[in-house]
Write a protein that holds these residues in place. Structure first.
Motif, PDB file in Angstrom:
ATOM      1  N   THR A  11      -1.099  10.442   6.954  1.00  0.00           N
ATOM      2  CA  THR A  11      -2.022  10.470   8.079  1.00  0.00           C
ATOM      3  C   THR A  11      -2.853   9.193   8.063  1.00  0.00           C
ATOM      4  O   THR A  11      -3.388   8.813   7.026  1.00  0.00           O
ATOM      5  N   VAL A  12      -2.989   8.547   9.206  1.00  0.00           N
ATOM      6  CA  VAL A  12      -3.774   7.318   9.323  1.00  0.00           C
ATOM      7  C   VAL A  12      -5.252   7.672   9.222  1.00  0.00           C
ATOM      8  O   VAL A  12      -5.752   8.513   9.956  1.00  0.00           O
ATOM      9  N   VAL A  13      -5.940   7.026   8.274  1.00  0.00           N
ATOM     10  CA  VAL A  13      -7.360   7.278   8.026  1.00  0.00           C
ATOM     11  C   VAL A  13      -8.224   6.195   8.668  1.00  0.00           C
ATOM     12  O   VAL A  13      -9.288   6.475   9.212  1.00  0.00           O
ATOM     13  N   ALA A  14      -7.767   4.944   8.627  1.00  0.00           N
ATOM     14  CA  ALA A  14      -8.511   3.824   9.210  1.00  0.00           C
ATOM     15  C   ALA A  14      -7.527   2.743   9.635  1.00  0.00           C
ATOM     16  O   ALA A  14      -6.453   2.602   9.050  1.00  0.00           O
ATOM     17  N   VAL A  15      -7.914   1.974  10.655  1.00  0.00           N
ATOM     18  CA  VAL A  15      -7.042   0.939  11.211  1.00  0.00           C
ATOM     19  C   VAL A  15      -7.838  -0.355  11.337  1.00  0.00           C
ATOM     20  O   VAL A  15      -8.999  -0.344  11.746  1.00  0.00           O
ATOM     21  N   GLY A  16      -7.196  -1.475  10.987  1.00  0.00           N
ATOM     22  CA  GLY A  16      -7.826  -2.786  11.153  1.00  0.00           C
ATOM     23  C   GLY A  16      -7.870  -3.186  12.620  1.00  0.00           C
ATOM     24  O   GLY A  16      -7.381  -2.485  13.503  1.00  0.00           O
ATOM     25  N   ASP A  28      -0.489  -0.363  17.055  1.00  0.00           N
ATOM     26  CA  ASP A  28       0.152   0.697  17.830  1.00  0.00           C
ATOM     27  C   ASP A  28      -0.199   2.085  17.316  1.00  0.00           C
ATOM     28  O   ASP A  28       0.186   3.078  17.938  1.00  0.00           O
ATOM     29  N   VAL A  29      -0.884   2.181  16.193  1.00  0.00           N
ATOM     30  CA  VAL A  29      -1.270   3.481  15.646  1.00  0.00           C
ATOM     31  C   VAL A  29      -2.785   3.623  15.703  1.00  0.00           C
ATOM     32  O   VAL A  29      -3.507   2.637  15.757  1.00  0.00           O
ATOM     33  N   ALA A  30      -3.246   4.879  15.684  1.00  0.00           N
ATOM     34  CA  ALA A  30      -4.680   5.163  15.732  1.00  0.00           C
ATOM     35  C   ALA A  30      -5.026   6.152  14.621  1.00  0.00           C
ATOM     36  O   ALA A  30      -4.143   6.794  14.044  1.00  0.00           O
ATOM     37  N   VAL A  31      -6.299   6.283  14.345  1.00  0.00           N
ATOM     38  CA  VAL A  31      -6.773   7.228  13.332  1.00  0.00           C
ATOM     39  C   VAL A  31      -6.323   8.637  13.724  1.00  0.00           C
ATOM     40  O   VAL A  31      -6.441   9.039  14.876  1.00  0.00           O
ATOM     41  N   GLY A  32      -5.761   9.348  12.757  1.00  0.00           N
ATOM     42  CA  GLY A  32      -5.295  10.707  12.990  1.00  0.00           C
ATOM     43  C   GLY A  32      -3.798  10.810  13.245  1.00  0.00           C
ATOM     44  O   GLY A  32      -3.237  11.896  13.195  1.00  0.00           O
ATOM     45  N   ASP A  33      -3.123   9.686  13.528  1.00  0.00           N
ATOM     46  CA  ASP A  33      -1.674   9.710  13.738  1.00  0.00           C
ATOM     47  C   ASP A  33      -0.953  10.033  12.434  1.00  0.00           C
ATOM     48  O   ASP A  33      -1.400   9.650  11.352  1.00  0.00           O
ATOM     49  N   LEU A  78      -4.934   2.066   6.639  1.00  0.00           N
ATOM     50  CA  LEU A  78      -5.212   2.932   5.501  1.00  0.00           C
ATOM     51  C   LEU A  78      -4.611   4.305   5.791  1.00  0.00           C
ATOM     52  O   LEU A  78      -4.922   4.923   6.814  1.00  0.00           O
ATOM     53  N   VAL A  79      -3.726   4.768   4.890  1.00  0.00           N
ATOM     54  CA  VAL A  79      -2.993   6.017   5.084  1.00  0.00           C
ATOM     55  C   VAL A  79      -3.202   6.909   3.873  1.00  0.00           C
ATOM     56  O   VAL A  79      -3.228   6.437   2.739  1.00  0.00           O
ATOM     57  N   GLN A  80      -3.343   8.211   4.132  1.00  0.00           N
ATOM     58  CA  GLN A  80      -3.383   9.194   3.054  1.00  0.00           C
ATOM     59  C   GLN A  80      -2.080   9.976   3.110  1.00  0.00           C
ATOM     60  O   GLN A  80      -1.713  10.515   4.148  1.00  0.00           O
ATOM     61  N   ARG A  81      -1.369   9.995   1.995  1.00  0.00           N
ATOM     62  CA  ARG A  81      -0.076  10.683   1.941  1.00  0.00           C
ATOM     63  C   ARG A  81      -0.247  12.170   2.210  1.00  0.00           C
ATOM     64  O   ARG A  81      -1.227  12.774   1.785  1.00  0.00           O
ATOM     65  N   ILE A  82       0.735  12.746   2.887  1.00  0.00           N
ATOM     66  CA  ILE A  82       0.776  14.181   3.100  1.00  0.00           C
ATOM     67  C   ILE A  82       1.608  14.758   1.968  1.00  0.00           C
ATOM     68  O   ILE A  82       2.793  14.442   1.833  1.00  0.00           O
ATOM     69  N   GLU A  83       0.972  15.564   1.136  1.00  0.00           N
ATOM     70  CA  GLU A  83       1.662  16.141  -0.015  1.00  0.00           C
ATOM     71  C   GLU A  83       2.575  17.268   0.434  1.00  0.00           C
ATOM     72  O   GLU A  83       2.177  18.133   1.211  1.00  0.00           O
ATOM     73  N   GLU A  84       3.806  17.243  -0.059  1.00  0.00           N
ATOM     74  CA  GLU A  84       4.756  18.295   0.258  1.00  0.00           C
ATOM     75  C   GLU A  84       4.472  19.501  -0.624  1.00  0.00           C
ATOM     76  O   GLU A  84       4.032  19.366  -1.758  1.00  0.00           O
ATOM     77  N   GLU A  85       4.755  20.672  -0.078  1.00  0.00           N
ATOM     78  CA  GLU A  85       4.531  21.882  -0.853  1.00  0.00           C
ATOM     79  C   GLU A  85       5.586  22.005  -1.942  1.00  0.00           C
ATOM     80  O   GLU A  85       6.719  21.590  -1.771  1.00  0.00           O
ATOM     81  N   GLU A  86       5.181  22.583  -3.062  1.00  0.00           N
ATOM     82  CA  GLU A  86       6.079  22.748  -4.206  1.00  0.00           C
ATOM     83  C   GLU A  86       7.121  23.819  -3.901  1.00  0.00           C
ATOM     84  O   GLU A  86       6.797  24.900  -3.432  1.00  0.00           O
TER      85      GLU A  86
END
Length: 96
Positions: free
Chosen positions: A39-44, A58-63, A11-19
């Motif tokens: 940013t990774v929010v949750a991992v299976g 290979d990824v963790a929460v917060g990456d 589960l990933v939350q997109r990082i919004e780019e500045e306008e």
């Protein structure tokens, strides 16, 4: 509400780019490309191998990760937009 991805999903939350305003021109949201960084929010728990063992992701929460433009499934939970990806859809981790 908590979301826990299954198997090798992330589960990933997109990082919004500045306008950016160049020359006084503002590009509307509908014409902008969606960011391919998040940013990774949750991992299976990980992929199940043929031997029956689990391979940890290979990824963790917060990456912070990069993913393909058309990868994953978009969902909205409590007015927040997320993306559910398979681990294979992640192209790279960003190390700061």
């Amino acid at each position: 509400m908590a979301i826990t991805p299954l198997y090798d999903r992330i589960l990933v939350q997109r990082i919004e780019e500045e306008e950016q305003k160049i020359g006084g021109i503002i590009i509307p949201d509908t014409a902008k490309e969606k960011p391919q960084q998040g940013t990774v929010v949750a991992v299976g728990e990980g992929k199940t191998l043929d031997s029956g063992e689990r391979q940890a992701p290979d990824v963790a929460v917060g990456d912070t990760v990069l993913f393909g433009k058309y990868a994953g499934t978009e969902i909205t939970v409590e007015d927040e937009d997320y993306l559910i990806l398979r681990e294979d859809d992640i192209l790279a981790k960003i190390i700061e």
